[in-house]
Design a protein around this motif. Structure first.
Motif, PDB file in Angstrom:
ATOM      1  N   CYS A 187       0.176  10.234  -3.845  1.00 41.50           N
ATOM      2  CA  CYS A 187       0.665  10.539  -2.500  1.00 41.50           C
ATOM      3  C   CYS A 187       0.154   9.562  -1.443  1.00 41.50           C
ATOM      4  N   CYS A 188      -0.411   8.414  -1.822  1.00 45.09           N
ATOM      5  CA  CYS A 188      -0.671   7.371  -0.825  1.00 45.09           C
ATOM      6  C   CYS A 188       0.606   6.594  -0.544  1.00 45.09           C
ATOM      7  N   GLY A 189       1.705   7.008  -1.136  1.00 48.46           N
ATOM      8  CA  GLY A 189       2.969   6.291  -1.029  1.00 48.46           C
ATOM      9  C   GLY A 189       3.485   5.992   0.364  1.00 48.46           C
ATOM     10  N   PRO A 190       3.493   6.966   1.293  1.00 53.56           N
ATOM     11  CA  PRO A 190       4.060   6.684   2.615  1.00 53.56           C
ATOM     12  C   PRO A 190       3.377   5.529   3.326  1.00 53.56           C
ATOM     13  N   GLU A 191       2.090   5.344   3.071  1.00 56.35           N
ATOM     14  CA  GLU A 191       1.398   4.225   3.703  1.00 56.35           C
ATOM     15  C   GLU A 191       1.801   2.901   3.081  1.00 56.35           C
ATOM     16  N   ASP A 192       2.278   2.957   1.843  1.00 53.65           N
ATOM     17  CA  ASP A 192       2.782   1.753   1.194  1.00 53.65           C
ATOM     18  C   ASP A 192       3.990   1.248   1.959  1.00 53.65           C
ATOM     19  N   MET A 193       4.844   2.188   2.355  1.00 46.63           N
ATOM     20  CA  MET A 193       6.022   1.841   3.156  1.00 46.63           C
ATOM     21  C   MET A 193       5.581   1.307   4.512  1.00 46.63           C
ATOM     22  N   VAL A 242      -9.376  -3.339 -12.638  1.00 51.47           N
ATOM     23  CA  VAL A 242      -9.109  -3.303 -11.201  1.00 51.47           C
ATOM     24  C   VAL A 242      -9.838  -4.449 -10.514  1.00 51.47           C
ATOM     25  N   ASP A 243      -9.157  -5.103  -9.572  1.00 51.57           N
ATOM     26  CA  ASP A 243      -9.772  -6.215  -8.841  1.00 51.57           C
ATOM     27  C   ASP A 243     -10.413  -5.744  -7.544  1.00 51.57           C
ATOM     28  N   VAL A 244      -9.681  -4.953  -6.771  1.00 53.09           N
ATOM     29  CA  VAL A 244     -10.203  -4.511  -5.481  1.00 53.09           C
ATOM     30  C   VAL A 244      -9.997  -3.002  -5.349  1.00 53.09           C
ATOM     31  N   TYR A 245     -11.017  -2.324  -4.818  1.00 49.88           N
ATOM     32  CA  TYR A 245     -10.893  -0.892  -4.550  1.00 49.88           C
ATOM     33  C   TYR A 245     -10.774  -0.689  -3.039  1.00 49.88           C
ATOM     34  N   VAL A 246      -9.840   0.113  -2.613  1.00 52.25           N
ATOM     35  CA  VAL A 246      -9.693   0.426  -1.187  1.00 52.25           C
ATOM     36  C   VAL A 246      -9.858   1.931  -1.007  1.00 52.25           C
ATOM     37  N   PRO A 247     -10.967   2.381  -0.427  1.00 45.90           N
ATOM     38  CA  PRO A 247     -11.149   3.820  -0.272  1.00 45.90           C
ATOM     39  C   PRO A 247     -10.387   4.389   0.929  1.00 45.90           C
ATOM     40  N   GLY A 248     -10.201   5.691   0.922  1.00 45.17           N
ATOM     41  CA  GLY A 248      -9.473   6.363   1.995  1.00 45.17           C
ATOM     42  C   GLY A 248      -8.556   7.410   1.410  1.00 45.17           C
ATOM     43  N   CYS A 249      -8.098   8.320   2.226  1.00 42.74           N
ATOM     44  CA  CYS A 249      -7.250   9.397   1.670  1.00 42.74           C
ATOM     45  C   CYS A 249      -6.175   9.783   2.655  1.00 42.74           C
ATOM     46  N   PRO A 250      -5.087   9.082   2.781  1.00 40.65           N
ATOM     47  CA  PRO A 250      -4.829   7.744   2.260  1.00 40.65           C
ATOM     48  C   PRO A 250      -5.471   6.686   3.145  1.00 40.65           C
ATOM     49  N   PRO A 251      -5.751   5.477   2.629  1.00 41.35           N
ATOM     50  CA  PRO A 251      -6.304   4.418   3.469  1.00 41.35           C
ATOM     51  C   PRO A 251      -5.295   4.016   4.538  1.00 41.35           C
ATOM     52  N   ARG A 252      -5.796   3.649   5.691  1.00 43.49           N
ATOM     53  CA  ARG A 252      -4.891   3.188   6.751  1.00 43.49           C
ATOM     54  C   ARG A 252      -4.273   1.849   6.350  1.00 43.49           C
ATOM     55  N   PRO A 253      -3.124   1.508   6.898  1.00 42.24           N
ATOM     56  CA  PRO A 253      -2.519   0.215   6.550  1.00 42.24           C
ATOM     57  C   PRO A 253      -3.461  -0.958   6.813  1.00 42.24           C
ATOM     58  N   GLU A 254      -4.320  -0.843   7.817  1.00 43.24           N
ATOM     59  CA  GLU A 254      -5.288  -1.913   8.067  1.00 43.24           C
ATOM     60  C   GLU A 254      -6.202  -2.097   6.864  1.00 43.24           C
ATOM     61  N   TRP A 274      -5.403  -1.474   3.791  1.00 42.90           N
ATOM     62  CA  TRP A 274      -4.605  -2.144   2.739  1.00 42.90           C
ATOM     63  C   TRP A 274      -4.665  -3.647   2.966  1.00 42.90           C
ATOM     64  N   ILE A 275      -4.497  -4.022   4.240  1.00 42.12           N
ATOM     65  CA  ILE A 275      -4.488  -5.450   4.553  1.00 42.12           C
ATOM     66  C   ILE A 275      -5.838  -6.063   4.204  1.00 42.12           C
ATOM     67  N   GLN A 276      -6.898  -5.330   4.509  1.00 38.50           N
ATOM     68  CA  GLN A 276      -8.221  -5.854   4.161  1.00 38.50           C
ATOM     69  C   GLN A 276      -8.352  -6.023   2.651  1.00 38.50           C
ATOM     70  N   GLY A 277      -7.809  -5.065   1.916  1.00 37.40           N
ATOM     71  CA  GLY A 277      -7.831  -5.168   0.458  1.00 37.40           C
ATOM     72  C   GLY A 277      -7.120  -6.416  -0.022  1.00 37.40           C
ATOM     73  N   ILE A 278      -5.971  -6.693   0.585  1.00 39.55           N
ATOM     74  CA  ILE A 278      -5.212  -7.888   0.198  1.00 39.55           C
ATOM     75  C   ILE A 278      -6.015  -9.148   0.519  1.00 39.55           C
ATOM     76  N   ARG A 279      -6.644  -9.166   1.687  1.00 41.97           N
ATOM     77  CA  ARG A 279      -7.429 -10.341   2.078  1.00 41.97           C
ATOM     78  C   ARG A 279      -8.610 -10.560   1.118  1.00 41.97           C
ATOM     79  N   MET A 280      -9.233  -9.451   0.715  1.00 46.89           N
ATOM     80  CA  MET A 280     -10.357  -9.576  -0.221  1.00 46.89           C
ATOM     81  C   MET A 280      -9.904 -10.146  -1.552  1.00 46.89           C
ATOM     82  N   LEU A 281      -8.724  -9.692  -1.981  1.00 48.11           N
ATOM     83  CA  LEU A 281      -8.186 -10.215  -3.237  1.00 48.11           C
ATOM     84  C   LEU A 281      -7.892 -11.709  -3.118  1.00 48.11           C
ATOM     85  N   GLN A 282      -7.376 -12.100  -1.946  1.00 47.96           N
ATOM     86  CA  GLN A 282      -7.076 -13.519  -1.745  1.00 47.96           C
ATOM     87  C   GLN A 282      -8.339 -14.364  -1.818  1.00 47.96           C
ATOM     88  N   GLU A 283      -9.420 -13.845  -1.218  1.00 47.52           N
ATOM     89  CA  GLU A 283     -10.689 -14.574  -1.292  1.00 47.52           C
ATOM     90  C   GLU A 283     -11.160 -14.715  -2.731  1.00 47.52           C
TER      91      GLU A 283
END
Ligand code: SF4
Lengths: 156, 360
Positions: A36-42, A124-136, A138-147
């Protein structure tokens, strides 16, 4: 022979860096909603937060994707499909676990049908905590993966 | 020609967590069989292990797809009925405000999915951007974007913050203006008409027979709304109408949702105007007396029923839910007989099913 040439090319530091740069900025994500973290994916993919700025575009065909967001809990029935999806993706591929449920079972810690943490089935490469995590987040997770990708294959 | 089996989902841009098993003959779908259970967590069983208060976040995630507040109301109503607890007036208003904001967010989300199914990507970006405005309001009120646990037994947890009312009224005005754009962009769009009109027609008699609820039932022309028929909280104090459709096709199902957004804006304006002063929470004992209660509320996707059996302890003996998507799912195999394969996404999305609350 080809493999040898490829390996020797990849040992060139500059070339490796260019490769990593290319990979890090075109992480297309496969569409597989597990929890159910789906809506934040959108929300993170659309107008306001727009992760396409960071090269993460949701894409329907898994053969062209290199990133998989595990959005929340994974049930035992879904776990098989998740693994199948992961195996069908071409290398290199990365996994970001979103939400408490994907990390450790979260709210469903005593449920009979939920996998307790997605790292039981996928690396798993990156863990993003939250229930659901805020879109911000998610973005941090993506940036960490890029690093992480930027350092791949380079000597420390 | 020979009949072939086709499996669709769960890794599919439209189906979400579902899998459909289709019998196809060329391009024609003869039969659709939904394969559910991909998000089954056993919430009803888990609820028996947790106390009534601990259950709040669990119940809410039955439908955390933008409708947490509306989903939880029924559970609280049932407990309060068993306890004989009278909730303060202000708390009731705040609950309604949260639920109606949620309804707007949920219907806008449905519009986004609809535009994905029909391939009109502009309408994916517009409503989701406007949904953020609603989520901002909810965040101000409750502190979270999607899952709130805002309403609690005996009232709500936080009072309205300062400046919320003015902000909300401003945003509602904007949203109302914005719905006109939606009509121009989507509902009066010729391409959209071709994709959705006369697709997946659900006759009123069939809808009643199958037990379809919520906007899908109203789109077929049946005027049923729990908010009007059996008012709970303070819905009897508001003046609003129940929009209905004429033909019961996919187009009507979306149009009804847009009209409901307008009605929700109407309700919110009245609620923000009349909200009385006073306490927001009443102390409630952790133990619920022995008894049974059944309540139903109108969540964004339809009627949500809760049946609680209490045995005089801190935990429920049995909690049975009857969520709207589960009841609407029954209409899907009925509608997907002898339709082209390309219409399956439109029909599926038009019912606005959420796998999470089908499986629980
Ligand atoms: S982390 Fe929270 S929102 Fe995400 S799947 Fe788990 S319960 Fe749902």
């Amino acid at each position: 022979m080809l493999e040898k040439i490829r390996k020797s090319f990849m040992n060139i530091k500059l070339l490796r860096k260019v490769f990593n740069w290319g990979r890090a900025w075109s992480l297309w994500s496969v569409h597989l909603e597990t929890g159910c973290c789906g809506p934040e994916d959108m929300a993170r993919a659309c107008a306001r937060f727009d992760t396409e700025r960071f090269g993460t575009l949701p894409f329907p065909t898994l053969r062209e994707c290199d990133l998989i967001f595990v959005t929340g809990f994974v049930t035992k029935k879904m776990a098989k499909r998740l693994k199948l999806t992961y195996e069908q993706m071409p290398e290199p591929k990365y996994v970001i676990a979103i939400g408490h449920c994907a990390i450790s079972g979260g709210l469903w810690w005593d449920s009979y049908s939920v996998v307790q943490g997605v790292d039981e089935i996928l690396p798993v490469d990156v863990y993003v905590p939250g229930c659901p995590p805020r879109p911000e987040a998610w973005i941090q997770g993506i940036r960490m993966l890029q690093e992480k990708i930027a350092k791949e294959g380079l000597k420390k | 020609m020979s009949v072939m089996k086709l499996s669709m989902g769960p890794q599919h841009p439209i189906t979400g967590h579902f899998r459909f098993i289709l019998d196809v003959d060329g391009d024609l779908v003869l039969k659709l069989e939904p394969d559910i259970g991909y998000t089954h967590r056993g919430i009803e069983k888990l609820a028996e292990k947790r106390t009534y208060l601990q259950n709040l976040p669990v119940i809410e995630r039955v439908n955390s797809y933008c409708d947490s507040a509306g989903t939880m109301l029924g559970y609280l109503e049932a407990i309060e009925e068993l306890m004989g607890l009278e909730v303060p007036e202000r708390a009731k208003y705040l609950r309604v405000i949260a639920a109606e904001l949620n309804r707007i967010a949920s219907h806008l989300y449905a519009a986004c999915l609809f535009s994905v199914a029909t391939g009109l990507e502009t309408m994916l970006m517009w409503p989701i951007n406007d949904r953020e405005l609603v989520l901002d309001l909810l965040e101000k009120l409750t502190g979270q974007r999607i899952t709130y646990t805002y309403q609690t037994i005996g009232g709500v947890r936080f009072d309205m913050p300062e400046g919320f009312k003015e902000e909300a009224l401003k945003r509602l005005d904007y949203l109302e203006k914005r719905t006109e754009d939606y009509y121009k962009m989507l509902l009066w769009n010729h391409t959209f008409h071709m994709r959705t009109k006369k697709v997946g027609i659900l006759k009123p008699s069939d809808a009643i027979k199958l037990g379809v609820v919520g906007p899908n039932l109203r789109a077929s022309g049946v005027k049923v709304d729990v908010r009007k028929d059996e008012p709970y909280e303070v819905y009897d104090k508001f003046d609003f109408s129940i929009p209905t459709g004429k033909n019961g096709d996919s187009y009507d199902r979306l149009e009804v949702r847009f009209k409901e957004v307008e009605q929700s804006i109407n309700i919110l304006r009245q609620a923000l105007k009349d909200i009385p002063k006073g306490p927001i929470k009443k102390w409630a004992p952790p133990i619920v007396p022995k008894g049974e209660a059944y309540t139903r509320v109108e969540a964004a996707r339809g009627e949500f029923g809760y049946y609680i059996v209490a045995d005089g302890t801190m935990k429920p003996y049995r909690l049975k839910m009857s969520p709207p998507s589960f009841r609407n799912l029954i209409a899907l195999p009925h509608l997907c007989k002898n339709v082209p394969l390309g219409d399956i996404p439109v029909i599926y999305i038009s019912l606005d099913l959420i796998p999470m609350d089908v499986d629980r």
